[in-house]
Motif scaffolding. Structure first.
Motif, PDB file in Angstrom:
ATOM      1  N   SER A 126       0.800  -1.220   0.000  1.00  0.00           N
ATOM      2  CA  SER A 126       0.000   0.000   0.000  1.00  0.00           C
ATOM      3  C   SER A 126       0.836   1.275   0.000  1.00  0.00           C
ATOM      4  CB  SER A 126      -0.936   0.006   1.204  1.00  0.00           C
ATOM      5  OG  SER A 126      -0.183  -0.060   2.397  1.00  0.00           O
TER       6      SER A 126
ATOM      7  N   TYR B   4       0.722   4.914  -1.286  1.00  0.00           N
ATOM      8  CA  TYR B   4       0.648   5.180  -2.723  1.00  0.00           C
ATOM      9  C   TYR B   4      -0.465   6.163  -3.044  1.00  0.00           C
ATOM     10  CZ  TYR B   4       3.775   1.230  -3.705  1.00  0.00           C
ATOM     11  OH  TYR B   4       4.838   0.392  -3.769  1.00  0.00           O
ATOM     12  N   GLU B   5      -1.597   6.036  -2.361  1.00  0.00           N
ATOM     13  CA  GLU B   5      -2.732   6.926  -2.623  1.00  0.00           C
ATOM     14  C   GLU B   5      -2.354   8.389  -2.382  1.00  0.00           C
ATOM     15  OE1 GLU B   5      -5.642   6.281  -3.944  1.00  0.00           O
ATOM     16  OE2 GLU B   5      -5.410   4.111  -4.001  1.00  0.00           O
ATOM     17  N   ASN B   6      -1.636   8.659  -1.283  1.00  0.00           N
ATOM     18  CA  ASN B   6      -1.186  10.027  -1.011  1.00  0.00           C
ATOM     19  C   ASN B   6      -0.192  10.497  -2.066  1.00  0.00           C
ATOM     20  OD1 ASN B   6      -2.396   9.152   1.475  1.00  0.00           O
ATOM     21  ND2 ASN B   6      -1.478  10.933   2.427  1.00  0.00           N
TER      22      ASN B   6
ATOM     23  N   THR C  36      -1.037   5.882 -12.083  1.00  0.00           N
ATOM     24  CA  THR C  36      -1.945   5.078 -11.264  1.00  0.00           C
ATOM     25  C   THR C  36      -1.204   4.381 -10.130  1.00  0.00           C
ATOM     26  OG1 THR C  36      -1.663   3.052 -12.550  1.00  0.00           O
ATOM     27  CG2 THR C  36      -3.391   4.594 -13.287  1.00  0.00           C
ATOM     28  N   VAL C  37      -1.951   3.982  -9.114  1.00  0.00           N
ATOM     29  CA  VAL C  37      -1.390   3.222  -7.997  1.00  0.00           C
ATOM     30  C   VAL C  37      -0.791   1.917  -8.498  1.00  0.00           C
ATOM     31  CG1 VAL C  37      -1.967   2.003  -5.865  1.00  0.00           C
ATOM     32  CG2 VAL C  37      -2.930   4.259  -6.285  1.00  0.00           C
TER      33      VAL C  37
END
Length: 172
Positions: A48, A137-139, A164-165
């Protein structure tokens, strides 16, 4: 921005010099120390996000922890730069000159994506403070996309907005 980069480079160079002068032997003749796995094995990419270890040898533990966080964020910035560089390498729709340009351009952006990084753990041993830093990864994606909106360069803006992630997770 230049002051931040210079500070990060200074702390990074200090940590490299300090790392060369010390060892990570966590077992003593008289007692065995329980060290966390991340300290023994080193930082890795997770499913993640990315992890980095910051270190400091300052004598005051509170100051050492703050300095180790700064070093950890500098390590995260390097890992972000490396991860994005691998993503750029994997793109087939760009020629080598465009890829080289995107890599150089994203170096500037990589220092801006540390919003959302957190200290996950800390470990003090033998005068050295080590902290485990984490950046989801989202941040990373959110900050890269936010930074792309302020970019005037069309290719860089397009690349960052489409990141993309999954691309980050699969980057070596």
């Amino acid at each position: 921005m230049k002051k931040i980069i210079l500070l990060v480079l200074f702390v990074l160079s200090l940590s490299i010099l300090a790392g060369c002068a010390t060892t990570k032997n966590v077992t003593d003749q008289s007692e065995k120390i329980e060290a966390p796995e991340w300290y023994l094995r080193g930082a890795k990419k997770g499913s993640s996000g990315i992890y980095a270890i910051g270190r400091s040898n300052l004598s005051d533990k509170a100051m050492a922890e703050k300095a180790a966080r700064v070093d950890g964020r500098a390590q995260l910035a390097q890992m972000v730069e490396s991860t994005v560089s691998h993503v750029v390498d994997s793109l087939v729709e760009y020629d080598s000159e465009t890829k080289r340009y995107l890599k150089e351009s994203t170096k500037i952006v990589s220092n801006q994506v540390l919003v959302g990084s957190t200290q996950e753990d800390k470990f003090y041993f033998n005068g050295e403070m080590s902290v485990l830093m984490f950046l989801p990864y989202e941040n990373m994606i959110l900050q890269l996309k936010n930074s792309s909106s302020s970019q005037s360069d069309k290719k860089l803006k397009e690349f960052l907005s489409e990141l993309t992630v999954e691309q980050l997770e699969n980057a070596n």
